[in-house]
Design an enzyme around this catalytic site. Structure first.
Site, PDB file in Angstrom:
ATOM      1  N   LYS A 114     -88.068  22.217  22.849  1.00 23.24           N
ATOM      2  CA  LYS A 114     -89.136  21.580  23.612  1.00 23.24           C
ATOM      3  C   LYS A 114     -89.500  22.477  24.801  1.00 23.24           C
ATOM      4  CE  LYS A 114     -88.235  16.820  22.100  1.00 23.24           C
ATOM      5  NZ  LYS A 114     -87.772  17.188  20.792  1.00 23.24           N
ATOM      6  N   SER A 143     -88.550   9.005  24.765  1.00 19.10           N
ATOM      7  CA  SER A 143     -89.621   9.871  24.285  1.00 19.10           C
ATOM      8  C   SER A 143     -90.922   9.156  23.985  1.00 19.10           C
ATOM      9  CB  SER A 143     -89.146  10.616  23.032  1.00 19.10           C
ATOM     10  OG  SER A 143     -88.802   9.705  22.005  1.00 19.10           O
ATOM     11  N   HIS A 189     -86.008  15.630  26.597  1.00 19.42           N
ATOM     12  CA  HIS A 189     -87.339  15.560  27.206  1.00 19.42           C
ATOM     13  C   HIS A 189     -87.285  15.718  28.722  1.00 19.42           C
ATOM     14  CE1 HIS A 189     -89.860  14.557  23.713  1.00 19.42           C
ATOM     15  NE2 HIS A 189     -88.777  13.935  23.251  1.00 19.42           N
TER      16      HIS A 189
END
Length: 397
Positions: free
Chosen positions: A245, A186, A214
């Protein structure tokens, strides 16, 4: 008692500020989007947001919001219970089934967050007869989850396959071995070499776990994450991830894995057994997100174009960006105080970003972590680059 502690805490806070490591919280008075309204701290007003994990721009998507509103009527606000007592609705099971199919896994279990998912997997599967082998740059939730287990702990240097193989050789006496890695790291935007990791796991009879927070939603041809990108969807044993996310940006996490692993987690994973069920409104909205992700590549293509444009323009302008093609685009600064000051100057110029420094990243590697979104327009990206150039000049660089 606290009067004796107060001064020590105040001194620690002063030291954090003096080192340029203090993390102020900016207040947003609008929905999460490509542009947000800052109401507290810095220069108030509307600014471009280049630091959210809103990769596909779905946090304020009208279809997702409509699904969430409908879910409030259909399923209520919250469960007020854990899953095994009276906290499981049809919508929870439907989302688990959809995630399993989407990720190519046998079963899925929902958690309140991916932090909880990572906190509940290791102590359930591993004990002092076992070994866990973790990438040195794995997310804090993985590190904390490993600490909760009694397994022997081994680390290998970031994406270093030779070091990973050495750790596998050194742990051949273990009953079970679990290799764990972020799919995308990340702070750097680097992608783990999953095919080679799976090859080593096969050679040394180890399991593989990937935190793909991610990546899921936009990495890989169908947005199924780094296992899809590397062609190893059938070779990864455990995938943890988040709904907070790319998949809508709210909250919630999951573990998608082999059927037996999920069954054991439902019986013994403490964050699952002792935390309230995921709010049904989030589960229902996440189902709509999966509909949008599966039906079209448009958002993924727009995100890729924005990412390429930003990385190219910033490099041409003389900024150091860690290499890659992920929408995490770290602009390397080095000095923590300078990174924080640059972020303030950018906010004054209408671009909302955050400076990252120790302990989030190593000493001397402070950076502005820019995150692109499909919600950004070409003009937004070009304006952000121009703001970086202007802020650098104001900083005296």
């Amino acid at each position: 008692m606290f009067d004796n502690v107060r001064a020590d805490i105040a001194t620690t806070l002063d030291e954090i500020r003096e080192a340029g490591l203090f993390k102020p919280e900016r207040v947003i008075g609008s929905p999460q989007s490509a542009a947000v309204t800052v109401t507290g701290g810095g220069k108030p007003g509307q600014v471009l947001n280049f630091c959210a994990n809103n990769y596909l721009g779905l946090a304020d998507d009208p279809e997702v919001i409509a699904a969430a509103k409908k879910a409030l009527d259909d399923w209520g606000y919250g469960m007020a219970s854990v899953r095994f007592i009276c906290g499981t609705q049809d919508v929870h099971k439907e989302l688990e089934d959809r995630l399993s199919a989407f990720l190519g896994q046998e079963d899925t279990i929902l958690y309140s967050s991916c932090f909880d998912a990572n906190g509940g997997v290791f102590e359930t599967l591993l004990d002092d007869r076992d070994a866990v082998i973790s990438d040195a740059l794995n997310h804090a939730s993985i590190i904390d989850g490993i600490r909760l287990s009694k397994a022997r702990r081994h680390r290998y240097a970031n994406r270093d396959l030779a070091d990973l193989e050495k750790q596998l050789q050194d742990t051949q006496d273990a009953r079970r071995r679990l290799i764990v890695t972020d799919g995308v790291f990340s702070m750097d935007g680097y992608v783990a070499p999953l095919r080679e990791i799976c090859d080593l796991a096969d050679r040394y009879d180890a399991m593989v776990m990937v935190d793909d927070s991610h990546a899921v939603g936009f990495v890989g041809a169908g947005g199924r994450g780094t296992p899809e990108l590397h062609g190893v969807m059938d070779r990864v044993d455990i995938i943890t991830g988040t709904l907070g996310k790319a998949l809508g940006g709210a909250s919630g996490g999951y573990i998608a894995a082999r059927r037996e692993i999920v069954a054991l987690l439902r019986q013994r994973s403490r964050p699952y057994l002792f935390s309230n069920s995921l709010a049904p409104v989030i589960a229902a909205a996440s189902l709509k997100v999966l509909d949008l992700v599966e039906k079209s590549n448009e958002l993924r293509e727009r995100l890729a174009a924005n990412t390429a444009l930003f990385r190219t323009k910033m490099t041409e302008a003389g900024f150091e960006i860690l290499p890659g093609d992920h929408p995490i685009a770290p602009v390397m600064i080095g000095d923590a105080a300078k990174a924080g000051r640059l972020a303030e100057l950018l906010l004054e110029r209408g671009v909302y970003v955050i400076g990252f420094s120790y302990p989030v990243v190593p000493h001397g590697q402070a950076r502005i972590r820019v995150q692109l979104s499909a919600a950004h327009s070409t003009e937004d990206v070009e304006r952000a680059v121009a703001a970086f150039v202007d802020a650098r000049a104001a900083l005296g660089e």
